[in-house]
Design an enzyme around this catalytic site. Structure first.
Site, PDB file in Angstrom:
ATOM      1  N   GLU A  46       0.829  -1.213   0.000  1.00  0.00           N
ATOM      2  CA  GLU A  46       0.000   0.000   0.000  1.00  0.00           C
ATOM      3  C   GLU A  46       0.862   1.262   0.000  1.00  0.00           C
ATOM      4  O   GLU A  46       1.842   1.360   0.749  1.00  0.00           O
ATOM      5  CB  GLU A  46      -0.897  -0.011   1.244  1.00  0.00           C
ATOM      6  CG  GLU A  46      -1.806   1.192   1.365  1.00  0.00           C
ATOM      7  CD  GLU A  46      -2.655   1.150   2.637  1.00  0.00           C
ATOM      8  OE1 GLU A  46      -3.549   2.000   2.762  1.00  0.00           O
ATOM      9  OE2 GLU A  46      -2.432   0.280   3.496  1.00  0.00           O
ATOM     10  N   LYS A 128      -8.446   4.881  -2.564  1.00  0.00           N
ATOM     11  CA  LYS A 128      -9.053   4.332  -1.355  1.00  0.00           C
ATOM     12  C   LYS A 128     -10.255   5.179  -0.964  1.00  0.00           C
ATOM     13  O   LYS A 128     -10.155   6.403  -0.839  1.00  0.00           O
ATOM     14  CB  LYS A 128      -8.012   4.318  -0.228  1.00  0.00           C
ATOM     15  CG  LYS A 128      -8.447   3.594   1.038  1.00  0.00           C
ATOM     16  CD  LYS A 128      -7.279   3.508   2.020  1.00  0.00           C
ATOM     17  CE  LYS A 128      -7.625   2.707   3.252  1.00  0.00           C
ATOM     18  NZ  LYS A 128      -6.475   2.599   4.194  1.00  0.00           N
ATOM     19  N   CYS A 162      -6.022  -2.203   2.315  1.00  0.00           N
ATOM     20  CA  CYS A 162      -6.071  -2.241   3.772  1.00  0.00           C
ATOM     21  C   CYS A 162      -7.492  -2.428   4.320  1.00  0.00           C
ATOM     22  O   CYS A 162      -8.180  -3.385   3.974  1.00  0.00           O
ATOM     23  CB  CYS A 162      -5.407  -0.979   4.307  1.00  0.00           C
ATOM     24  SG  CYS A 162      -4.809  -1.100   6.011  1.00  0.00           S
TER      25      CYS A 162
END
Length: 327
Positions: A46, A128, A162
């Protein structure tokens, strides 16, 4: 029909304290190294380029302004020098690459996942949708436009970052598009062993529920990097542990020993026959679904801050999209 794709989940450390391109160069070299092992698909951690903002986890907001501004200066413009470098490495090696970056779009940073095809083409740039906890001081929010699966040389690929994996509707949005391979990315070197334990449960569950392979990459910090980032021995603990680089089959099985410490890569051959084997028993978006009872509404329009009204006989140019500049 059986089809084999060799995948690699990459766990390496970023390059800190340089011009911001050092980590990208390391990514390109790793792509070449993995390709020599016959890898067709590789996944990096990430926001790996230039680095995950670990400082935001251990510093109060009023102290991290300088480091936040430094991240702005080193962040990735898409398209730009970093994406050009990685695209060329993917093209030269004929590999599909999933890379996490800190993307800069004018005055905002985003946690962005990029999927490069084996031709070097960018198939997907997604952000995200909800930064987690401390991350909300660093990144803006993404939108539903990136919640999609793309066809690549390695198969149909989807990606989440995540704790997006704790949003069941985000996962389901990808599942309905029939992922062959789900690419997951976590920061690594964060929170401790409990983070790695939770990660394993999350990844194996998604593989079982979606009937796809999951390739997950976490980052790694060296002891020297931990000391440099923390600046205080009392703050070093939160920057250790939390690594679980792994590849999971559609039956929830780890296809190779996971990597929880140090640099390296987990490599496994993905036999697509296992997808059909799993979905014959349980296809959560097919014969096991009940759409007349439960369904998902998804808005896949890109977020815009301005919408232009149109006169009946007048054509108005569309609003600027990300990274476009008005003439």
């Amino acid at each position: 029909m059986s089809r084999i794709v060799r995948a690699a989940a990459i766990q390496i450390s970023p390059v800190l304290g340089d011009d911001g391109l050092g980590t990208a160069r390391k990514v390109c070299q790793t792509i070449r190294n993995a390709a020599e092992k016959g890898v067709n698909l590789m996944v990096f951690p990430e926001t790996f380029v230039p680095y995950y903002p670990y400082f935001s986890f251990i510093q109060p907001a009023f102290r991290m302004g300088a480091e936040h501004l430094e991240l702005y200066e080193r962040a990735v413009i898409i398209p730009g020098p970093v994406t050009d470098m990685v695209a060329e490495a993917a093209r030269q090696t004929g590999t599909v690459v999933v890379l996490g970056v800190n993307e800069r779009d004018f005055g905002t940073l985003y946690n962005t996942q990029i999927i490069f095809d084996a031709t070097g083409e960018i198939l997907l740039k997604r952000r995200k949708i909800t930064p987690t906890y401390h991350e909300r001081m660093i990144w803006g929010q993404g939108d539903g436009a990136g919640l999609k699966v793309v066809d690549s040389a390695a198969g149909r690929i989807g990606a989440l970052a995540c704790w997006e994996h704790y949003n069941p509707l985000a996962r389901y949005a990808l599942m309905t598009q029939h992922e062959d391979i789900h690419c997951a990315q976590f920061p690594g070197s964060l929170v401790g062993q409990i983070f790695a334990d939770q990660m394993e449960v999350t990844l194996r569950h998604h593989a079982l529920e979606s009937g796809c392979f999951v390739v997950n990459a976490t980052g790694w910090l060296t002891e020297e990097q931990i000391k440099d980032i923390s600046g205080d021995p009392a703050l070093e603990g939160p920057l250790r542990g939390g690594c679980f680089t792994a590849i999971v089959s559609p039956e929830g099985k780890l296809l190779a020993p996971p990597l929880t410490e140090g640099e390296g890569m987990v490599i496994a051959d993905l036999d697509f026959a296992l997808i059909t084997k799993r979905k014959r028993m349980m296809d959560s978006v097919g014969h096991y679904a009940r759409p007349e009872l439960l369904s998902l509404l998804q808005d896949r329009h890109p977020a815009r801050t301005v919408h232009y009204a149109r006169e009946p006989e007048q054509e108005v140019p569309p609003a600027l999209s990300h990274n476009e500049v008005a003439p």
